[in-house]
Design an enzyme around this catalytic site. Structure first.
Site, PDB file in Angstrom:
ATOM      1  N   GLU A  15     -27.534 -18.863 -17.733  1.00 18.53           N
ATOM      2  CA  GLU A  15     -28.057 -18.780 -16.375  1.00 18.53           C
ATOM      3  C   GLU A  15     -29.587 -18.876 -16.337  1.00 18.53           C
ATOM      4  O   GLU A  15     -30.222 -18.412 -15.385  1.00 18.53           O
ATOM      5  CB  GLU A  15     -27.584 -17.489 -15.712  1.00 18.53           C
ATOM      6  CG  GLU A  15     -26.072 -17.414 -15.562  1.00 18.53           C
ATOM      7  CD  GLU A  15     -25.607 -16.151 -14.884  1.00 18.53           C
ATOM      8  OE1 GLU A  15     -25.989 -15.922 -13.726  1.00 18.53           O
ATOM      9  OE2 GLU A  15     -24.873 -15.382 -15.530  1.00 18.53           O
ATOM     10  N   SER A 150     -22.156 -16.373 -12.593  1.00 12.02           N
ATOM     11  CA  SER A 150     -22.413 -17.632 -11.887  1.00 12.02           C
ATOM     12  C   SER A 150     -21.269 -18.635 -12.008  1.00 12.02           C
ATOM     13  O   SER A 150     -21.485 -19.846 -11.928  1.00 12.02           O
ATOM     14  CB  SER A 150     -23.723 -18.281 -12.371  1.00 12.02           C
ATOM     15  OG  SER A 150     -24.825 -17.537 -11.942  1.00 12.02           O
ATOM     16  N   TYR A 216     -24.633 -23.001  -5.883  1.00 18.80           N
ATOM     17  CA  TYR A 216     -25.997 -23.444  -6.139  1.00 18.80           C
ATOM     18  C   TYR A 216     -26.352 -24.866  -5.705  1.00 18.80           C
ATOM     19  O   TYR A 216     -27.527 -25.173  -5.527  1.00 18.80           O
ATOM     20  CB  TYR A 216     -26.306 -23.298  -7.631  1.00 18.80           C
ATOM     21  CG  TYR A 216     -26.178 -21.884  -8.122  1.00 18.80           C
ATOM     22  CD1 TYR A 216     -27.018 -20.878  -7.645  1.00 18.80           C
ATOM     23  CD2 TYR A 216     -25.194 -21.530  -9.044  1.00 18.80           C
ATOM     24  CE1 TYR A 216     -26.889 -19.568  -8.077  1.00 18.80           C
ATOM     25  CE2 TYR A 216     -25.067 -20.208  -9.491  1.00 18.80           C
ATOM     26  CZ  TYR A 216     -25.918 -19.245  -8.998  1.00 18.80           C
ATOM     27  OH  TYR A 216     -25.791 -17.945  -9.428  1.00 18.80           O
ATOM     28  N   ARG A 255     -24.727  -5.971  -6.711  1.00 21.04           N
ATOM     29  CA  ARG A 255     -23.843  -6.628  -5.759  1.00 21.04           C
ATOM     30  C   ARG A 255     -22.406  -6.573  -6.272  1.00 21.04           C
ATOM     31  O   ARG A 255     -22.166  -6.738  -7.467  1.00 21.04           O
ATOM     32  CB  ARG A 255     -24.247  -8.089  -5.585  1.00 21.04           C
ATOM     33  CG  ARG A 255     -23.739  -8.750  -4.340  1.00 21.04           C
ATOM     34  CD  ARG A 255     -23.997 -10.247  -4.359  1.00 21.04           C
ATOM     35  NE  ARG A 255     -23.076 -10.935  -5.251  1.00 21.04           N
ATOM     36  CZ  ARG A 255     -23.447 -11.778  -6.206  1.00 21.04           C
ATOM     37  NH1 ARG A 255     -24.733 -12.028  -6.418  1.00 21.04           N
ATOM     38  NH2 ARG A 255     -22.545 -12.362  -6.965  1.00 21.04           N
ATOM     39  N   ASP A 257     -18.461  -8.096  -5.464  1.00 22.78           N
ATOM     40  CA  ASP A 257     -17.715  -9.128  -4.761  1.00 22.78           C
ATOM     41  C   ASP A 257     -16.240  -8.756  -4.680  1.00 22.78           C
ATOM     42  O   ASP A 257     -15.666  -8.236  -5.644  1.00 22.78           O
ATOM     43  CB  ASP A 257     -17.862 -10.476  -5.465  1.00 22.78           C
ATOM     44  CG  ASP A 257     -19.317 -10.912  -5.567  1.00 22.78           C
ATOM     45  OD1 ASP A 257     -20.095 -10.588  -4.641  1.00 22.78           O
ATOM     46  OD2 ASP A 257     -19.668 -11.571  -6.560  1.00 22.78           O
ATOM     47  N   GLU A 270     -15.710  -8.661  -9.075  1.00 14.85           N
ATOM     48  CA  GLU A 270     -16.621  -8.258 -10.147  1.00 14.85           C
ATOM     49  C   GLU A 270     -17.905  -7.692  -9.571  1.00 14.85           C
ATOM     50  O   GLU A 270     -18.132  -7.706  -8.365  1.00 14.85           O
ATOM     51  CB  GLU A 270     -16.930  -9.438 -11.073  1.00 14.85           C
ATOM     52  CG  GLU A 270     -17.518 -10.641 -10.378  1.00 14.85           C
ATOM     53  CD  GLU A 270     -17.611 -11.847 -11.310  1.00 14.85           C
ATOM     54  OE1 GLU A 270     -18.750 -12.250 -11.596  1.00 14.85           O
ATOM     55  OE2 GLU A 270     -16.569 -12.380 -11.730  1.00 14.85           O
ATOM     56  N   ASN A 272     -22.287  -7.417 -10.133  1.00  9.52           N
ATOM     57  CA  ASN A 272     -23.467  -8.071 -10.682  1.00  9.52           C
ATOM     58  C   ASN A 272     -24.625  -7.084 -10.611  1.00  9.52           C
ATOM     59  O   ASN A 272     -25.021  -6.666  -9.520  1.00  9.52           O
ATOM     60  CB  ASN A 272     -23.782  -9.337  -9.864  1.00  9.52           C
ATOM     61  CG  ASN A 272     -24.835 -10.208 -10.485  1.00  9.52           C
ATOM     62  OD1 ASN A 272     -25.788  -9.725 -11.085  1.00  9.52           O
ATOM     63  ND2 ASN A 272     -24.663 -11.514 -10.362  1.00  9.52           N
ATOM     64  N   GLY A 276     -28.843 -12.814  -8.158  1.00  8.92           N
ATOM     65  CA  GLY A 276     -29.809 -13.870  -7.933  1.00  8.92           C
ATOM     66  C   GLY A 276     -30.747 -13.550  -6.780  1.00  8.92           C
ATOM     67  O   GLY A 276     -30.386 -12.841  -5.836  1.00  8.92           O
TER      68      GLY A 276
END
Length: 306
Positions: A15, A150, A216, A255, A257, A270, A272, A276
């Site tokens: 990443e 990602s 992205y 974060r 999800d 999951e 994070n 980002g």
């Protein structure tokens, strides 16, 4: 003397490119706030030299294994440098999707049914054996590396004919992979900032699932904040998020999800611990709706460093 802040970004993980974008955005906004911040690309600068350069605090903008698996947190702790985000153990667990699932499941949080396999086991299996082992999950299936983010190395398959090759792809990025039941529904992302839950974002990807392209490169992916959930579902969702965050011992910011299936049931995907911070990233979107500018968001995250 004005405190020197090291913004750690780049590095060597899969990443790296996203990390470079995040890091420069963070750096530029710190400089706008008159913070004495400096860019540190860990691919080229050994972080054990940070104390010699007068740094006392670091803003971690390294994504993927390099920034989120607890190793850099351990080094910074050893160097007595304060840093943003979760600490060593929480980071190490959160990057590991399977271990995270086990902890969530231990307190009865909703996790998606899955099959875990490592590279040694995989090499001893035939394609037929593998199919038999995952048949209870039923198609379609998501195959993903256990410690990548990602959506790198991820595959969605609708036929067992593609299972073996999809696993082979995932194993290019990790020695452990997860094979999960694919859940049809609406995906949601919820940011946490200083232990406060940010507004919920509903994601409408350009593809059938939220893959790397959707995140992205696609201009067709849409983000809705507010999410459109009913008040009762928002309350239910935030209870899940709070428990999921706390059981992992995460701090600072992050974060989580989830997906809500067609019967209105939430399933955790999951977490994070270093999300980002690009122009398309979700934390800034949620913060903006909460009337927190990007510049203020960066300052809040930095303030939480310890």
């Amino acid at each position: 003397m004005i405190e020197k802040i090291a913004v750690l970004f780049g590095g060597t993980s899969q990443e790296r490119n996203i990390s470079l974008l995040s890091g420069h955005n963070i750096l530029n906004n710190l400089l706008k706030s008159k913070i004495n911040a400096y860019p540190i690309d860990t691919k080229y600068f050994p972080i054990n030299q940070l104390p010699n350069q007068g740094f006392k605090k670091a803003f971690i903008a390294l994504h993927g294994k390099e920034g989120e698996n607890g190793i850099i947190q351990g080094v910074l702790t050893h160097l007595n440098i304060a840093y943003t985000g979760s600490k060593i153990l929480s980071s190490a667990i959160s990057i590991d999707k399977m271990k995270t699932k086990l902890l969530w499941h231990s307190i009865n949080l909703p996790i998606i049914p899955y099959y875990f396999i490592n590279i040694k086991q995989f090499k001893t299996m035939t394609a037929i054996t593998l199919i038999n082992n995952v048949s209870e999950l039923k198609l379609p299936l998501i195959i993903k590396p256990n410690t990548e983010g990602s959506s790198i190395g991820i595959s969605l398959i609708h036929s067992y004919d593609y299972l073996y090759n999809a696993c082979t792809t995932a194993f290019r990025y990790d020695n452990d992979i997860l094979i999960e039941k694919f859940i049809y529904g609406s995906e949601y992302s919820i940011g946490i900032l200083e232990d406060e839950i940010l507004p919920t974002i509903r994601i409408c990807p350009s593809n059938i699932f939220y893959n790397y392209e959707s995140k992205y490169t696609s201009k067709a992916t849409k983000y809705f904040c507010p999410s459109g959930l009913s008040n009762n579902k928002e309350i239910e969702l935030k209870k899940i998020i709070r428990k999921a965050w706390n059981v992992l011992g995460c701090t600072g910011w992050g974060r989580i999800d989830l997906i809500m299936d067609n019967s209105q049931t939430f399933w955790l995907l999951e977490i994070n611990t270093c999300p980002g911070m690009t122009k398309n990233s979700l934390i800034p979107i949620a913060a903006k709706y909460a009337k927190i500018s990007f510049q203020k968001l960066v300052l809040k995250i930095l303030k939480s460093a310890n």
